[in-house]
Design an enzyme around this catalytic site. Structure first.
Site, PDB file in Angstrom:
ATOM      1  N   HIS A  98      -0.512 -12.350   0.153  1.00 15.13           N
ATOM      2  CA  HIS A  98      -1.426 -11.392  -0.478  1.00 15.13           C
ATOM      3  C   HIS A  98      -2.169 -11.926  -1.699  1.00 15.13           C
ATOM      4  O   HIS A  98      -3.369 -11.746  -1.830  1.00 15.13           O
ATOM      5  CB  HIS A  98      -0.622 -10.138  -0.872  1.00 15.13           C
ATOM      6  CG  HIS A  98      -1.430  -8.885  -0.951  1.00 15.13           C
ATOM      7  ND1 HIS A  98      -0.913  -7.650  -0.659  1.00 15.13           N
ATOM      8  CD2 HIS A  98      -2.714  -8.652  -1.305  1.00 15.13           C
ATOM      9  CE1 HIS A  98      -1.857  -6.731  -0.823  1.00 15.13           C
ATOM     10  NE2 HIS A  98      -2.946  -7.308  -1.212  1.00 15.13           N
ATOM     11  N   GLY A 154     -17.521  -1.771  -2.069  1.00 15.05           N
ATOM     12  CA  GLY A 154     -17.444  -1.642  -3.524  1.00 15.05           C
ATOM     13  C   GLY A 154     -16.154  -1.013  -4.013  1.00 15.05           C
ATOM     14  O   GLY A 154     -15.990  -0.780  -5.209  1.00 15.05           O
ATOM     15  N   GLY A 155     -15.238  -0.705  -3.078  1.00 17.16           N
ATOM     16  CA  GLY A 155     -13.942  -0.150  -3.471  1.00 17.16           C
ATOM     17  C   GLY A 155     -13.862   1.343  -3.253  1.00 17.16           C
ATOM     18  O   GLY A 155     -14.892   2.033  -3.175  1.00 17.16           O
ATOM     19  N   ALA A 165     -17.359   3.484  -3.279  1.00 15.58           N
ATOM     20  CA  ALA A 165     -18.039   3.263  -1.992  1.00 15.58           C
ATOM     21  C   ALA A 165     -19.132   4.296  -1.744  1.00 15.58           C
ATOM     22  O   ALA A 165     -20.190   3.972  -1.190  1.00 15.58           O
ATOM     23  CB  ALA A 165     -17.018   3.289  -0.852  1.00 15.58           C
ATOM     24  N   GLY A 166     -18.906   5.523  -2.178  1.00 12.82           N
ATOM     25  CA  GLY A 166     -19.876   6.592  -1.943  1.00 12.82           C
ATOM     26  C   GLY A 166     -21.167   6.398  -2.714  1.00 12.82           C
ATOM     27  O   GLY A 166     -22.208   6.932  -2.344  1.00 12.82           O
ATOM     28  N   TYR A 207       0.849  -1.197   0.000  1.00 17.29           N
ATOM     29  CA  TYR A 207       0.000   0.000   0.000  1.00 17.29           C
ATOM     30  C   TYR A 207       0.884   1.246   0.000  1.00 17.29           C
ATOM     31  O   TYR A 207       1.215   1.828   1.035  1.00 17.29           O
ATOM     32  CB  TYR A 207      -0.976  -0.005   1.187  1.00 17.29           C
ATOM     33  CG  TYR A 207      -1.988  -1.134   1.126  1.00 17.29           C
ATOM     34  CD1 TYR A 207      -2.192  -1.842  -0.062  1.00 17.29           C
ATOM     35  CD2 TYR A 207      -2.744  -1.501   2.234  1.00 17.29           C
ATOM     36  CE1 TYR A 207      -3.107  -2.882  -0.128  1.00 17.29           C
ATOM     37  CE2 TYR A 207      -3.668  -2.542   2.156  1.00 17.29           C
ATOM     38  CZ  TYR A 207      -3.832  -3.227   0.979  1.00 17.29           C
ATOM     39  OH  TYR A 207      -4.739  -4.263   0.925  1.00 17.29           O
ATOM     40  N   PRO A 253     -15.391  -4.053   0.884  1.00 20.21           N
ATOM     41  CA  PRO A 253     -16.770  -4.435   1.254  1.00 20.21           C
ATOM     42  C   PRO A 253     -17.816  -3.431   0.791  1.00 20.21           C
ATOM     43  O   PRO A 253     -18.982  -3.780   0.660  1.00 20.21           O
ATOM     44  CB  PRO A 253     -16.719  -4.510   2.786  1.00 20.21           C
ATOM     45  CG  PRO A 253     -15.591  -3.610   3.169  1.00 20.21           C
ATOM     46  CD  PRO A 253     -14.567  -3.760   2.076  1.00 20.21           C
TER      47      PRO A 253
HETATM   48  N1  LIG Z   1      -6.353  -8.394  -0.217  1.00 19.56           N
HETATM   49  C1  LIG Z   1      -6.493  -7.618  -1.253  1.00 19.56           C
HETATM   50  O1  LIG Z   1      -6.115  -7.958  -2.389  1.00 19.56           O
HETATM   51  C2  LIG Z   1      -7.130  -6.288  -1.071  1.00 19.56           C
HETATM   52  C3  LIG Z   1      -7.518  -5.507  -2.162  1.00 19.56           C
HETATM   53  C4  LIG Z   1      -8.139  -4.274  -1.911  1.00 19.56           C
HETATM   54  C5  LIG Z   1      -8.337  -3.859  -0.599  1.00 19.56           C
HETATM   55  N2  LIG Z   1      -7.910  -4.628   0.447  1.00 19.56           N
HETATM   56  C6  LIG Z   1      -8.132  -4.218   1.851  1.00 19.56           C
HETATM   57  O2  LIG Z   1      -9.513  -4.047   2.075  1.00 19.56           O
HETATM   58  C7  LIG Z   1      -9.751  -2.741   2.593  1.00 19.56           C
HETATM   59  C8  LIG Z   1     -11.104  -2.249   2.140  1.00 19.56           C
HETATM   60  O3  LIG Z   1     -11.167  -2.127   0.737  1.00 19.56           O
HETATM   61  P1  LIG Z   1     -11.103  -0.702   0.006  1.00 19.56           P
HETATM   62  O4  LIG Z   1     -10.553   0.308   0.940  1.00 19.56           O
HETATM   63  O5  LIG Z   1     -10.385  -0.922  -1.269  1.00 19.56           O
HETATM   64  O6  LIG Z   1     -12.608  -0.413  -0.386  1.00 19.56           O
HETATM   65  P2  LIG Z   1     -13.944  -0.143   0.467  1.00 19.56           P
HETATM   66  O7  LIG Z   1     -13.717  -0.476   1.890  1.00 19.56           O
HETATM   67  O8  LIG Z   1     -15.030  -0.818  -0.244  1.00 19.56           O
HETATM   68  O9  LIG Z   1     -14.125   1.418   0.281  1.00 19.56           O
HETATM   69  C9  LIG Z   1     -13.262   2.326   0.896  1.00 19.56           C
HETATM   70  C10 LIG Z   1     -13.857   3.707   0.846  1.00 19.56           C
HETATM   71  O10 LIG Z   1     -15.099   3.695   1.494  1.00 19.56           O
HETATM   72  C11 LIG Z   1     -15.343   4.928   2.074  1.00 19.56           C
HETATM   73  N3  LIG Z   1     -16.127   4.674   3.297  1.00 19.56           N
HETATM   74  C12 LIG Z   1     -15.757   3.897   4.341  1.00 19.56           C
HETATM   75  N4  LIG Z   1     -16.733   3.849   5.275  1.00 19.56           N
HETATM   76  C13 LIG Z   1     -17.736   4.630   4.804  1.00 19.56           C
HETATM   77  C14 LIG Z   1     -18.989   5.001   5.326  1.00 19.56           C
HETATM   78  N5  LIG Z   1     -19.396   4.515   6.509  1.00 19.56           N
HETATM   79  N6  LIG Z   1     -19.759   5.831   4.585  1.00 19.56           N
HETATM   80  C15 LIG Z   1     -19.344   6.312   3.380  1.00 19.56           C
HETATM   81  N7  LIG Z   1     -18.148   5.985   2.834  1.00 19.56           N
HETATM   82  C16 LIG Z   1     -17.356   5.155   3.538  1.00 19.56           C
HETATM   83  C17 LIG Z   1     -14.002   5.522   2.429  1.00 19.56           C
HETATM   84  O11 LIG Z   1     -14.027   6.903   2.146  1.00 19.56           O
HETATM   85  P3  LIG Z   1     -12.977   7.939   2.759  1.00 19.56           P
HETATM   86  O12 LIG Z   1     -11.655   7.587   2.134  1.00 19.56           O
HETATM   87  O13 LIG Z   1     -13.511   9.234   2.295  1.00 19.56           O
HETATM   88  O14 LIG Z   1     -12.946   7.760   4.225  1.00 19.56           O
HETATM   89  C18 LIG Z   1     -13.018   4.710   1.602  1.00 19.56           C
HETATM   90  O15 LIG Z   1     -12.240   5.446   0.706  1.00 19.56           O
HETATM   91  C19 LIG Z   1      -8.573  -1.926   2.042  1.00 19.56           C
HETATM   92  O16 LIG Z   1      -8.427  -0.696   2.704  1.00 19.56           O
HETATM   93  C20 LIG Z   1      -7.465  -2.895   2.226  1.00 19.56           C
HETATM   94  O17 LIG Z   1      -7.043  -2.914   3.583  1.00 19.56           O
HETATM   95  C21 LIG Z   1      -7.331  -5.824   0.216  1.00 19.56           C
END
Ligand SMILES: NC(=O)c1ccc[n+]([C@@H]2O[C@H](COP(=O)([O-])OP(=O)(O)OC[C@H]3O[C@@H](n4cnc5c(N)ncnc54)[C@H](OP(=O)(O)O)[C@@H]3O)[C@@H](O)[C@H]2O)c1
Length: 286
Positions: free
Chosen positions: A128, A211-212, A216-217, A53, A209
């Protein structure tokens, strides 16, 4: 906060994903630290990160270092926080993501993560992503060696199919504690892996979770039932989504990413949102 188990460690049922704080579009460090502190204040005790990251080639582990600084500067007690990191993915600095699942790389990557996190042993180390040029057994074998050497306390995998989950658990001698796969209203094809984890009692950490990062918004506008149920409860569609995931199985621990205190706080509240069987069916049918 209500807790769930990763191996023999209890963590808050909603975790925090660190990716938005360190990749393209990341905010300044003070906002990220405030988001981590807000999550900890709300009872989050699982933070997911990875050495990959980062953006530029010369800042591997950007997110791990950031999390270590946030934990060190936290005013409360952070001793129970489980930091889960990963190795085997790389970012050469041109915006792409590559893989290296060779045992040599995993060994070196884990040593570097250990130093950046400033711990004696990494709480949870996850392989990973499978590297098609390296036998899966060999990559996971390197993680087993780290476990045996006491460099990591628990072992997990990510982006694995059911066969790889079984293989990893075998290579690890039954010590596989977590699987991290993509799962959200927009991406449900990890259902077989979720079911297998529920059957084996292995924690399932849905990534992206909501949608990325970039979508996500829009969750409520893309998936109407999530917006409707949210309105009925007076909460955000994102909270409904996390509660829906929690209801899938007791092994599920979502790790929504955040880079703002507001979103971290809002997501953490999902543990208190109880959805009826009828509501869950409406969300499932969406
Ligand atoms: N293992 C893998 O290959 C892999 C791949 C991708 C991700 N991941 C892990 O999974 C985690 C989650 O995935 P992600 O971050 O890609 O996507 P996500 O959790 O689906 O979406 C993240 C975005 O959601 C917004 N958000 C969070 N909570 C919210 C709420 N309650 N209301 C409105 N918006 C909200 C955040 O906005 P703000 O930024 O404005 O706060 C953030 O940028 C990553 O951070 C990472 O640790 C792992």
């Amino acid at each position: 906060m209500q807790t769930r188990n990763i191996g023999d460690v209890q963590v808050g049922a909603i975790g925090l994903g660190g990716m938005p704080m360190s990749i393209e579009g990341r905010p300044d460090e003070s906002r990220s630290i405030a988001a981590i502190h807000a999550a900890l204040d709300a009872g989050v005790t699982l933070i997911d990160t990875a050495d990959a990251y980062h953006i530029h080639a010369d800042e591997v582990g950007h997110n791990e270092s950031l999390i270590a600084r946030a934990l060190a500067s936290y005013g409360g007690d952070a001793s129970e926080v489980l930091v889960a990191t990963k190795g085997g993915h790389l970012r050469p600095g041109d915006g792409s993501w590559t893989v290296d699942g060779s045992p040599e790389h995993i060994r070196q990557a884990a040593d570097a993560s250990l130093k950046r996190l400033g711990v004696d042993a990494i709480g949870l180390y996850q392989f990973h992503r499978p590297d098609p040029t390296v036998p899966y057994e060999d990559s996971v074998g390197a993680v087993r060696d780290l476990l045996d050497a006491g460099k990591i306390r628990m072992a997990g995998i990510s982006n694995a199919n059911p066969e790889q989950i079984r293989t990893a658990n075998e290579v690890l001698g039954g010590r596989l504690v977590s699987v991290q796969n993509q799962f959200s209203p927009a991406f449900r094809s990890s259902e077989p892996e979720l079911d297998l984890c529920a059957e084996l009692g292995i924690a399932f950490l849905p990534w992206a979770p909501l949608g990325g990062i970039s979508r996500a918004g829009e969750l409520g506008s893309r998936f109407a039932p999530f917006a409707e149920v949210a309105q009925e409860h007076g909460v955000s569609p994102q909270q409904v989504c996390l509660a829906w995931l929690l209801a899938k199985a007791p092994v599920v621990i979502p790790i929504p990413g955040s880079s703002r205190p507001e979103t971290a706080r809002d997501s953490a509240k999902a543990v208190d949102l109880k959805l009826s069987a009828d509501e869950l069916a409406r969300l499932d049918a969406n």
